[in-house]
Design an enzyme around this catalytic site. Structure first.
Site, PDB file in Angstrom:
ATOM      1  N   LYS A  12       2.111  -3.987  -6.386  1.00 14.95           N
ATOM      2  CA  LYS A  12       1.052  -4.371  -5.443  1.00 14.95           C
ATOM      3  C   LYS A  12      -0.270  -4.574  -6.183  1.00 14.95           C
ATOM      4  CE  LYS A  12       2.626  -2.070  -1.194  1.00 14.95           C
ATOM      5  NZ  LYS A  12       2.213  -1.123  -0.150  1.00 14.95           N
ATOM      6  N   ASP A  65       0.110  -1.964   3.809  1.00 16.05           N
ATOM      7  CA  ASP A  65       1.393  -1.397   4.205  1.00 16.05           C
ATOM      8  C   ASP A  65       2.277  -2.567   4.579  1.00 16.05           C
ATOM      9  OD1 ASP A  65       2.704   1.281   4.468  1.00 16.05           O
ATOM     10  OD2 ASP A  65       3.320   0.368   6.351  1.00 16.05           O
TER      11      ASP A  65
HETATM   12  P1  ITT Z   1       2.072   2.333  -1.494  1.00 20.88           P
HETATM   13  O1  ITT Z   1       2.357   2.941  -0.132  1.00 20.88           O
HETATM   14  O2  ITT Z   1       1.663   3.353  -2.507  1.00 20.88           O
HETATM   15  O3  ITT Z   1       1.157   1.160  -1.404  1.00 20.88           O
HETATM   16  P2  ITT Z   1       4.852   1.562  -1.322  1.00 20.88           P
HETATM   17  O4  ITT Z   1       5.766   0.750  -2.193  1.00 20.88           O
HETATM   18  O5  ITT Z   1       5.361   2.910  -0.866  1.00 20.88           O
HETATM   19  O6  ITT Z   1       3.462   1.718  -2.076  1.00 20.88           O
HETATM   20  P3  ITT Z   1       4.822   0.643   1.423  1.00 20.88           P
HETATM   21  O7  ITT Z   1       4.874   2.009   1.999  1.00 20.88           O
HETATM   22  O8  ITT Z   1       3.899  -0.371   2.025  1.00 20.88           O
HETATM   23  O9  ITT Z   1       4.424   0.666  -0.116  1.00 20.88           O
HETATM   24  O10 ITT Z   1       6.302   0.070   1.395  1.00 20.88           O
HETATM   25  C1  ITT Z   1       6.494  -1.261   1.130  1.00 20.88           C
HETATM   26  C2  ITT Z   1       7.944  -1.481   0.722  1.00 20.88           C
HETATM   27  O11 ITT Z   1       8.396  -2.699   1.339  1.00 20.88           O
HETATM   28  C3  ITT Z   1       8.022  -1.714  -0.775  1.00 20.88           C
HETATM   29  O12 ITT Z   1       8.263  -0.520  -1.479  1.00 20.88           O
HETATM   30  C4  ITT Z   1       9.174  -2.709  -0.876  1.00 20.88           C
HETATM   31  O13 ITT Z   1      10.400  -2.039  -0.836  1.00 20.88           O
HETATM   32  C5  ITT Z   1       9.025  -3.525   0.407  1.00 20.88           C
HETATM   33  N1  ITT Z   1       8.153  -4.696   0.158  1.00 20.88           N
HETATM   34  C6  ITT Z   1       6.881  -4.904   0.596  1.00 20.88           C
HETATM   35  N2  ITT Z   1       6.386  -6.054   0.127  1.00 20.88           N
HETATM   36  C7  ITT Z   1       7.359  -6.591  -0.620  1.00 20.88           C
HETATM   37  C8  ITT Z   1       7.439  -7.764  -1.398  1.00 20.88           C
HETATM   38  O14 ITT Z   1       6.420  -8.591  -1.527  1.00 20.88           O
HETATM   39  N3  ITT Z   1       8.584  -8.001  -2.027  1.00 20.88           N
HETATM   40  C9  ITT Z   1       9.633  -7.164  -1.939  1.00 20.88           C
HETATM   41  N4  ITT Z   1       9.636  -6.024  -1.255  1.00 20.88           N
HETATM   42  C10 ITT Z   1       8.490  -5.733  -0.602  1.00 20.88           C
END
Ligand code: ITT
Length: 196
Positions: A12, A65
């Site tokens: 991210k 998120d």
């Molecule tokens: P932070 O909360 O620390 O930001 P996280 O990875 O835990 O990191 P989220 O809770 O927002 O973030 O979960 C998002 C999940 O959704 C991420 O871990 C991926 O598995 C999926 N995801 C989100 N955007 C994506 C993308 O652009 N490509 C592929 N998978 C994605």
């Protein structure tokens, strides 16, 4: 303007920097405590992360998120995308659950909710979506998370998975590209109001 990103996901950080830098926002990282994401929507969880980071640093903080909603699975994994199934088996679990599902029922979309919290309590929010289909096997190794099983059906990245797309192709149509570009429009308006 400089802004701290509230995330523990290095992918991210890369995407935020890539998308926001040309728009005049410089993304900084900080060693932040992990906030408990106990919201039931992307929007709530984005706010929880940005608010916790702003309280901790005393600086404007932005959070995303996001997740994948699969039509056939009634929107799963959704807000649980990062915690779905066993680590390392998330993509394969989705493929397995859709094993016998025909192409026309494999629709899915990504959502990205953005929240930016300022030390004075002001909040800016934005959201973006990207539509596609779940593949039958892993395709490509770019990106992260569910990218190799998400076949984009939007103009600009048509019929490529996000795992096969270049970073530019993904950013042009992705949920995060859209949410962040919308966020910058709101940020510019907000800053103008503050100055005026
Ligand atoms: P932070 O909360 O620390 O930001 P996280 O990875 O835990 O990191 P989220 O809770 O927002 O973030 O979960 C998002 C999940 O959704 C991420 O871990 C991926 O598995 C999926 N995801 C989100 N955007 C994506 C993308 O652009 N490509 C592929 N998978 C994605």
């Amino acid at each position: 303007m400089d802004m701290i990103i509230a995330t523990h996901n290095k992918h991210k950080v890369e995407e935020f920097s890539r998308i926001l830098k040309p728009l005049g926002v410089n993304i900084l990282t900080a060693d932040l405590t992990e906030a408990e994401e106990n919201g039931t929507t992307f929007r709530e969880n984005a706010f929880i992360k940005a608010k916790a980071a702003c309280d901790e640093t005393g600086l404007p903080c932005i959070a995303d998120d996001s997740g994948l909603a699969v039509d056939f699975l009634n929107g799963e994994p959704g807000v649980y995308s990062a915690r779905y199934a066993e680590e390392g088996k998330r993509k394969l679990t989705v493929l397995e659950k859709l094993k016998d599902v025909p192409d026309e029922e494999r629709g899915a979309h990504f959502t990205s909710a953005i929240a930016c919290v300022f030390p004075n309590g002001d909040v800016l929010e934005a959201e973006g979506h990207c539509f596609g289909r779940i593949t039958r096997e892993l395709r490509g190794s770019s990106g992260f998370g569910y990218d190799p099983i998400f076949l984009c059906t939007e103009e600009g990245c048509m019929n490529k998975t996000f795992g096969e797309a270049s970073p530019e192709e993904k950013d042009a149509v992705s949920h995060r590209g859209k949410s962040l570009r919308d966020f910058v429009i709101k940020l510019e308006k907000y800053l103008q109001t503050k100055e005026g």
